[in-house]
Scaffold this motif. Structure first.
Motif, short mmCIF file in Angstrom:
data_model
loop_
_atom_site.label_atom_id
_atom_site.label_comp_id
_atom_site.label_asym_id
_atom_site.label_seq_id
_atom_site.Cartn_x
_atom_site.Cartn_y
_atom_site.Cartn_z
N ILE A 181 0.83 -1.22 0.00
CA ILE A 181 0.00 0.00 0.00
C ILE A 181 0.86 1.26 0.00
O ILE A 181 0.69 2.15 -0.83
N ASN A 182 1.82 1.32 0.91
CA ASN A 182 2.62 2.54 0.98
C ASN A 182 3.47 2.74 -0.25
O ASN A 182 3.72 3.87 -0.68
N ARG A 201 1.40 4.23 -3.03
CA ARG A 201 1.03 5.63 -2.86
C ARG A 201 1.92 6.52 -3.73
O ARG A 201 1.62 7.68 -3.95
N HIS A 202 3.06 5.96 -4.17
CA HIS A 202 3.94 6.71 -5.07
C HIS A 202 3.38 6.52 -6.48
O HIS A 202 3.48 5.43 -7.04
#
Ligand code: ADP
Length: 387
Positions: free
Chosen positions: A337-338, A341-342
């Motif tokens: 997920i993180n 985010r990019h």
């Protein structure tokens, strides 16, 4: 005359020896071109085997499995150079294989490979085969330490290399190698004090038509490729030189298919060949998003006798960062997920069954207006992956 190996009015199946991430990315390109894929690999649910009903998980050492694989394949290529050339010769009695057994014979044994390049006038580090300990003494007295002792076959990601700084270390490295049945044939080469490591991908078809990708920089940590910067930030003249040397390497082994040529740029601005891989290469993964035609598509075009695609970049710069395993365990990260985010990065996960420290589990490519911009994008995204 270019002879297309596609059959008319029939689905064409490309057989791949090996089922890892390179085969997986080749398969993705193959499906887009309307080809079918068959995989032979000695494991169930390999990254590429999982993608096709033509999956032969008992491996090529099993004659019946190999024959079934050959039967469904119209043409065969490979994703690793560790297959016994005698097996490729057997396959060649029934099907065309690119790169062929002769090319693999010249490449698989690094000592034969280096000798072939040297005989073709291609610059390589000094090297000598090791039959007995005195060979090392003689080599070191001529070229001095440090030196690198390498197994002639089956080395990858630095497994099979030992950098030695003195006689004692050389002795114990030789002892270690001699205990390893697979890696007991060894040679020694001079340690290259390089300023950068470079790589060039070259694609060549049966008629000798060649296309060359831009020269890139590869960054290794502990002998494993960590990242690739495209194009390499070096003089235009050196880039051209690297590309010319890479072409000579492929011609010297009469290679058909795609080839990754690893090079050293020395501090006094010489270029030496480290080694060649007769297959898609980690240093060419960035081409999927950053070039008109990816290394995988061009490999298929070359082996199938189709016109080669443009190797030009469609962006000023691109950076690829490998996602290396940070633990023993399952092959799927705990969260992407993180990372996702990019928004401006491309994630590739290989779906390997298990993770090991340093194992290549996936990669990220970022494009940018400069190498620094692309690097920063790729780095912050890869740092956000949670294993
Ligand atoms: P593998 O086939 O296992 O990938 P290589 O022979 O390509 O192994 O070596 C892996 C890395 O080790 C290279 O990318 C480079 O960083 C380092 N290396 C290999 N040979 C030499 C050498 N002769 N001098 C200096 N560094 C070397």
């Amino acid at each position: 005359m270019l002879k297309s190996l596609y059959h008319k009015n029939k689905t064409f199946t490309i057989g791949i020896l090996g089922g890892g991430q390179l085969a997986k990315m080749l398969a993705l390109a193959a499906y887009r071109l309307g080809l079918n894929v068959a995989i032979i690999e000695k494991e169930e649910q390999s990254p590429a085997g999982d993608m096709t009903k033509f999956d032969f998980p008992k491996g090529w050492a099993n004659p019946e499995e190999l024959q079934n694989f050959i039967k469904v394949s119209d043409l065969i290529t490979l994703e690793n150079e560790f297959i016994d050339p005698a097996i490729i010769e057997k396959i060649e009695e029934q099907r065309i294989v690119y790169p062929n057994s002769k090319t693999v014979r010249l490449v698989q044994d690094k000592f034969i490979q280096k000798t072939t390049f040297k005989n073709a006038g291609i610059p390589v580090p000094e090297f000598k085969s090791i039959e007995k300990y005195e060979d090392v003494v003689e080599f070191a007295s001529k070229y001095s330490y440090p030196a690198v002792i390498k197994s002639r076959k089956f080395g990858y990601d630095g497994y099979g290399n030992a950098t030695v700084f003195n006689e004692e270390e050389a002795k114990s490295a030789i002892q270690r190698f001699s205990l390893n049945e697979q890696r007991k044939d060894i040679y020694i080469e001079s340690f290259v004090d390089f300023s950068k490591e470079l790589a060039v991908m070259v694609v060549r078809n049966q008629t000798g038509e060649i296309a060359v990708y831009p020269c890139v920089e590869t960054i290794q940590y502990r002998h494993i490729c960590h990242s690739v910067i495209a194009p390499a930030e070096i003089d235009e003249k050196l880039r051209k030189k690297a590309m010319e040397i890479a072409i000579s390497c492929v011609e010297s082994i009469n290679g058909v298919g795609i080839f990754g040529i690893e090079l050293f740029l020395t501090k006094d601005k010489n270029i030496l060949v480290n080694e060649i891989a007769p297959r898609p290469h980690n240093s060419g993964h960035y081409t999927i998003e950053a070039c008109f035609t990816s290394q995988f598509e061009n490999c298929l075009r070359a082996v199938c006798g189709l016109p080669l695609g443009s190797t030009n970049m469609i962006t000023p710069a691109a950076v690829m960062i490998n996602l290396l395993g940070t633990r023993e365990g399952g092959g799927t990260p705990s969260s992407v997920i993180n990372l996702l985010r990019h928004p401006k990065v491309h994630l590739h996960l290989y779906n390997k069954k298990s993770s090991r420290i340093g194992r290549k589990m996936g990669h990220i490519t970022a494009l940018g207006n400069s190498q620094t911009e692309a690097y920063n994008r790729a780095k912050s995204a890869s740092d956000a992956l949670e294993w």
